[in-house]
Write a protein that holds these residues in place. Structure first.
Motif, PDB file in Angstrom:
ATOM      1  N   LYS A 340      55.109  37.236  48.218  1.00 40.69           N
ATOM      2  CA  LYS A 340      53.688  37.566  48.297  1.00 40.69           C
ATOM      3  C   LYS A 340      53.213  37.685  49.748  1.00 40.69           C
ATOM      4  O   LYS A 340      52.387  38.542  50.074  1.00 40.69           O
ATOM      5  CB  LYS A 340      52.857  36.515  47.566  1.00 40.69           C
ATOM      6  CG  LYS A 340      53.184  36.372  46.091  1.00 40.69           C
ATOM      7  CD  LYS A 340      52.353  35.251  45.452  1.00 40.69           C
ATOM      8  CE  LYS A 340      52.793  34.966  44.033  1.00 40.69           C
ATOM      9  NZ  LYS A 340      52.033  33.867  43.406  1.00 40.69           N
ATOM     10  N   ASP A 341      53.718  36.813  50.617  1.00 40.11           N
ATOM     11  CA  ASP A 341      53.293  36.849  52.019  1.00 40.11           C
ATOM     12  C   ASP A 341      53.650  38.188  52.660  1.00 40.11           C
ATOM     13  O   ASP A 341      52.848  38.774  53.400  1.00 40.11           O
ATOM     14  CB  ASP A 341      53.948  35.707  52.796  1.00 40.11           C
ATOM     15  CG  ASP A 341      53.410  34.337  52.377  1.00 40.11           C
ATOM     16  OD1 ASP A 341      52.180  34.228  52.181  1.00 40.11           O
ATOM     17  OD2 ASP A 341      54.205  33.407  52.243  1.00 40.11           O
ATOM     18  N   THR A 352      42.649  39.165  52.854  1.00 43.10           N
ATOM     19  CA  THR A 352      43.285  38.943  51.560  1.00 43.10           C
ATOM     20  C   THR A 352      43.864  37.527  51.496  1.00 43.10           C
ATOM     21  O   THR A 352      44.469  37.049  52.461  1.00 43.10           O
ATOM     22  CB  THR A 352      44.411  39.969  51.328  1.00 43.10           C
ATOM     23  OG1 THR A 352      43.832  41.264  51.221  1.00 43.10           O
ATOM     24  CG2 THR A 352      45.190  39.662  50.053  1.00 43.10           C
ATOM     25  N   GLU A 353      43.697  36.884  50.360  1.00 44.98           N
ATOM     26  CA  GLU A 353      44.227  35.538  50.148  1.00 44.98           C
ATOM     27  C   GLU A 353      45.373  35.583  49.143  1.00 44.98           C
ATOM     28  O   GLU A 353      45.324  36.338  48.173  1.00 44.98           O
ATOM     29  CB  GLU A 353      43.121  34.604  49.636  1.00 44.98           C
ATOM     30  CG  GLU A 353      41.947  34.467  50.607  1.00 44.98           C
ATOM     31  CD  GLU A 353      40.777  33.688  50.020  1.00 44.98           C
ATOM     32  OE1 GLU A 353      40.862  33.295  48.827  1.00 44.98           O
ATOM     33  OE2 GLU A 353      39.772  33.492  50.727  1.00 44.98           O
ATOM     34  N   LYS A 354      46.394  34.765  49.374  1.00 48.22           N
ATOM     35  CA  LYS A 354      47.525  34.697  48.444  1.00 48.22           C
ATOM     36  C   LYS A 354      47.090  34.009  47.155  1.00 48.22           C
ATOM     37  O   LYS A 354      46.369  33.018  47.180  1.00 48.22           O
ATOM     38  CB  LYS A 354      48.702  33.951  49.071  1.00 48.22           C
ATOM     39  CG  LYS A 354      49.933  33.892  48.184  1.00 48.22           C
ATOM     40  CD  LYS A 354      51.195  33.528  48.957  1.00 48.22           C
ATOM     41  CE  LYS A 354      51.170  32.105  49.459  1.00 48.22           C
ATOM     42  NZ  LYS A 354      52.487  31.715  50.033  1.00 48.22           N
ATOM     43  N   ALA A 355      47.533  34.530  46.014  1.00 56.03           N
ATOM     44  CA  ALA A 355      47.149  33.982  44.710  1.00 56.03           C
ATOM     45  C   ALA A 355      48.222  33.038  44.187  1.00 56.03           C
ATOM     46  O   ALA A 355      49.422  33.301  44.300  1.00 56.03           O
ATOM     47  CB  ALA A 355      46.935  35.114  43.713  1.00 56.03           C
ATOM     48  N   PRO A 360      40.296  33.553  41.420  1.00 54.58           N
ATOM     49  CA  PRO A 360      40.064  33.055  42.773  1.00 54.58           C
ATOM     50  C   PRO A 360      39.763  31.562  42.782  1.00 54.58           C
ATOM     51  O   PRO A 360      39.351  30.968  41.775  1.00 54.58           O
ATOM     52  CB  PRO A 360      38.841  33.852  43.237  1.00 54.58           C
ATOM     53  CG  PRO A 360      38.706  34.983  42.289  1.00 54.58           C
ATOM     54  CD  PRO A 360      39.277  34.517  40.990  1.00 54.58           C
ATOM     55  N   GLN A 361      39.928  30.964  43.952  1.00 51.56           N
ATOM     56  CA  GLN A 361      39.722  29.521  44.099  1.00 51.56           C
ATOM     57  C   GLN A 361      38.280  29.118  43.839  1.00 51.56           C
ATOM     58  O   GLN A 361      38.014  27.975  43.446  1.00 51.56           O
ATOM     59  CB  GLN A 361      40.138  29.095  45.509  1.00 51.56           C
ATOM     60  CG  GLN A 361      40.102  27.593  45.739  1.00 51.56           C
ATOM     61  CD  GLN A 361      40.686  27.202  47.078  1.00 51.56           C
ATOM     62  OE1 GLN A 361      41.290  28.017  47.764  1.00 51.56           O
ATOM     63  NE2 GLN A 361      40.509  25.940  47.463  1.00 51.56           N
ATOM     64  N   SER A 362      37.321  30.018  44.032  1.00 53.22           N
ATOM     65  CA  SER A 362      35.907  29.679  43.863  1.00 53.22           C
ATOM     66  C   SER A 362      35.488  29.555  42.402  1.00 53.22           C
ATOM     67  O   SER A 362      34.372  29.122  42.108  1.00 53.22           O
ATOM     68  CB  SER A 362      35.035  30.737  44.550  1.00 53.22           C
ATOM     69  OG  SER A 362      35.273  32.014  44.009  1.00 53.22           O
ATOM     70  N   VAL A 521      52.934  37.774  37.472  1.00 54.86           N
ATOM     71  CA  VAL A 521      52.869  37.150  38.796  1.00 54.86           C
ATOM     72  C   VAL A 521      51.496  37.408  39.407  1.00 54.86           C
ATOM     73  O   VAL A 521      51.162  38.560  39.714  1.00 54.86           O
ATOM     74  CB  VAL A 521      53.948  37.722  39.734  1.00 54.86           C
ATOM     75  CG1 VAL A 521      53.898  37.017  41.090  1.00 54.86           C
ATOM     76  CG2 VAL A 521      55.334  37.597  39.122  1.00 54.86           C
ATOM     77  N   PRO A 522      50.670  36.370  39.586  1.00 56.88           N
ATOM     78  CA  PRO A 522      49.429  36.553  40.340  1.00 56.88           C
ATOM     79  C   PRO A 522      49.781  36.747  41.810  1.00 56.88           C
ATOM     80  O   PRO A 522      50.403  35.884  42.430  1.00 56.88           O
ATOM     81  CB  PRO A 522      48.667  35.251  40.096  1.00 56.88           C
ATOM     82  CG  PRO A 522      49.721  34.231  39.790  1.00 56.88           C
ATOM     83  CD  PRO A 522      50.862  34.978  39.152  1.00 56.88           C
ATOM     84  N   LEU A 523      49.417  37.882  42.362  1.00 58.45           N
ATOM     85  CA  LEU A 523      49.893  38.245  43.693  1.00 58.45           C
ATOM     86  C   LEU A 523      48.925  37.890  44.819  1.00 58.45           C
ATOM     87  O   LEU A 523      49.303  37.218  45.783  1.00 58.45           O
ATOM     88  CB  LEU A 523      50.177  39.752  43.736  1.00 58.45           C
ATOM     89  CG  LEU A 523      51.287  40.258  42.814  1.00 58.45           C
ATOM     90  CD1 LEU A 523      51.267  41.784  42.751  1.00 58.45           C
ATOM     91  CD2 LEU A 523      52.641  39.746  43.271  1.00 58.45           C
ATOM     92  N   ALA A 524      47.676  38.352  44.711  1.00 57.02           N
ATOM     93  CA  ALA A 524      46.767  38.217  45.851  1.00 57.02           C
ATOM     94  C   ALA A 524      45.325  38.414  45.416  1.00 57.02           C
ATOM     95  O   ALA A 524      45.042  38.950  44.342  1.00 57.02           O
ATOM     96  CB  ALA A 524      47.135  39.239  46.926  1.00 57.02           C
TER      97      ALA A 524
END
Length: 556
Positions: A340-341, A352-355, A360-362, A521-524
């Protein structure tokens, strides 16, 4: 993409409010009417480049962002969003009350509102819309067309045992009560979706809105959806030149502030480079989904870039209707094969944030301790060998992806496909590419079974976990191709819990359940970026794309 109906902890919610865009030099060279006058004596024609045609002009039969971008100008729902947030706010309903058992909702409606055909918006019109959705049959009731109603309200008059909706009752002209059969804690939030906009009962009937045909893989639109949409919004429909542009104009009798823009042209430009060039030449005023490589150059040239906070998820899905993908070891191996990175650094936009999970985290219930499958190509090879796949007998899969489209969660599908297919090849997986134009692709993935691993994603519609996990995994789906009654039940139970703390723990547990089941696969979580001509002083950027162009402020 819209609000929430109960208290929620939203990380950084205040930071989501996006301020006015400071802009510089150069007047627009779009070639609009120099004599056009709005409230600030500006050119009232606004040209926005869309990445694709709308799939439909009827938002009830849509699920994609380009359709909803147009819909938000023409239509309004009972509920909207607070500016700059995914949280709910009154719109056509000025307020609402919920019964003690959380099954009845009484909405106080805005008065003196008319549809663009001159007919009144009232409680009866609300019930016509709710009854329309509930009474869909056949193709209209399928995931391919009635996507959001199918996902969120679960059933129809023909399947009342599974249905969430029960009845809609007018209480005079300006009050309406909607009763549910089952608790749905996200009900009010869900009503901010363009799919649940209020549409003119007269136009729906006159232009046979529910007369759809074709197949789930290739549905055909009604006369209404092709050229007669009628809502209560600030802009009315003028023309759809398919493949070229959609034209809207200001609705003179709109109940609210009509703003400076009196004509909108959504020009279809599917190539990201062509969109950038159109902005640079002055032929458009702005566009969404700016390519990562273009952001710096446009900013240096005096254009202003606006990035939405990430409220998206890009994923690689595994269709378990494919025999090979029914093996958990295969799904686990594919997960370990993905770097993913590298994907984020190579092809996804700044911010973009890695998933680690499919939201999302929020969003409520995000699990900091969820099981992850960090990049490990040797482990991927080992698991494939355990599943019976070797160099002499490699795993072979179809890899589906769309072309000639950019989405907020997927700015360049072909680049993403190239990176991921290369990573899979490195562990011995042979992929056969299969690409489709966006509309055909959605029909194939959500309406049929003839697809393998595939790219897709989501921009959150409102801040509610059910809008992510529930939409993806709450019931059987052609996209994912699996039957998991335990997961379906857990998600159904969680969506009806009113106590936030209790619901948070349930969703946290479900995120772990999903992670160990491995549907994909949750990617980003990409951060979409918009670019504008300097004459745009401010743009109502929203994390859920709830952007109505009457709120744009122009200087020229």
């Amino acid at each position: 993409m819209l609000p929430i109906s109960r208290k929620r902890v939203v990380a950084g919610a205040a930071a989501l409010v996006i301020g006015a865009l400071a802009l510089s030099a150069c007047a627009s060279q779009r070639g609009g009417d120099d004599n056009a006058e709005g409230p600030a004596d500006v050119d009232g024609t606004f040209v926005f480049a869309a990445s694709s045609d709308p799939a439909s002009l009827d938002p009830a039969f849509a699920q994609d962002g380009e359709t909803f971008r147009v819909s938000r100008q023409i239509f309004e729902g009972l509920v909207g969003t607070k500016p700059g947030t995914p949280d709910p706010a009154p719109l056509l309903a000025e307020s609402w009350e919920t019964s003690d058992d959380s099954l009845s909702y009484t909405f106080a409606l805005k008065k003196d509102v008319t549809f663009q055909d001159g007919t009144p918006f009232n409680a009866e019109a609300v019930c016509v819309n709710f009854d329309r959705w509930y009474n869909w049959e056949g193709l209209a009731a399928s995931e391919a067309l009635g996507y959001y109603y199918n996902k969120l309200f679960k059933g129809y008059a023909s399947s009342p045992d599974s249905a969430v909706f029960d009845s809609c009752t007018p209480d005079g002209d300006s009050s309406v009560t909607i009763t549910l059969k089952k608790p749905f804690a996200g009900f009010v939030a869900a009503l901010s979706l363009p799919a649940f906009s209020m549409q003119s009962p007269k136009a729906l009937e006159e232009y046979k809105a529910d007369e759809v045909g074709g197949t789930a893989d290739a549905p055909t639109l009604s006369e209404y959806a092709m050229g007669h949409p009628v809502g209560t919004g600030p802009y009315k429909f003028d023309e759809w030149a398919r493949g070229e542009q959609v034209t809207l104009s200001s609705y003179e009798d709109y109940w609210g502030d009509k703003g400076q823009i009196d004509k909108i042209i959504f020009r279809t430009i599917d190539d990201p480079t062509a969109r950038r060039q159109a902005l640079e030449s002055g032929s458009i005023d702005g566009y969404d989904l700016v390519g990562p490589a273009d952001t710096g150059a446009l900013k240096d040239a005096g254009f202003t870039m606006v990035s939405r906070p990430p409220f998206t998820i890009l994923y690689l899905a595994f269709n378990q209707a494919v025999k090979e993908l029914q093996d958990p070891k295969v799904r686990e191996a594919l997960s370990y094969a993905v770097d993913k990175d590298a994907l984020i650094s190579q092809v996804l936009p700044e911010g973009t944030e890695k998933a680690t999970q499919f939201m999302p985290q929020s969003v409520n219930g995000w699990n900091a301790d969820v099981t992850t499958y960090d990049y490990d190509p040797e482990k991927a090879k080992s698991l494939l060998a355990e599943a019976g796949y070797t160099e002499a007998n490699p795993l072979k899969l179809t890899f589906n992806y769309p072309v000639n489209v950019s989405r907020p969660y997927m700015p360049d599908p072909e680049q993403i496909f190239t990176v991921l297919s290369s990573q899979l090849k490195a562990v011995g997986v042979e992929t056969t590419p299969k690409s489709n134009e966006w509309g055909e692709y959605l029909d194939l993935i959500t309406g049929g079974t003839d697809h393998g691993i595939h790219l897709l994603g989501w921009t959150g519609d409102y801040n509610d976990t059910d809008n992510f996990l529930g939409v993806f995994f709450g019931q059987k789906s052609a996209e994912w191709g699996f039957d998991n009654p335990e997961l379906f039940k857990d998600l159904t139970d969680a969506r009806g819990i009113a106590d936030l703390d209790e619901q948070t723990q349930l969703y946290s547990d479900i995120n772990e359940e999903v992670a160990t089941f491995i549907p994909g696969v949750p990617l980003a979580h990409p951060a979409p970026t918009l670019a504008f001509d300097p004459r745009v002083e401010s743009y109502p950027a929203s994390p859920v794309n709830d952007e109505v162009f009457s709120q744009i402020v122009l200087t020229k």
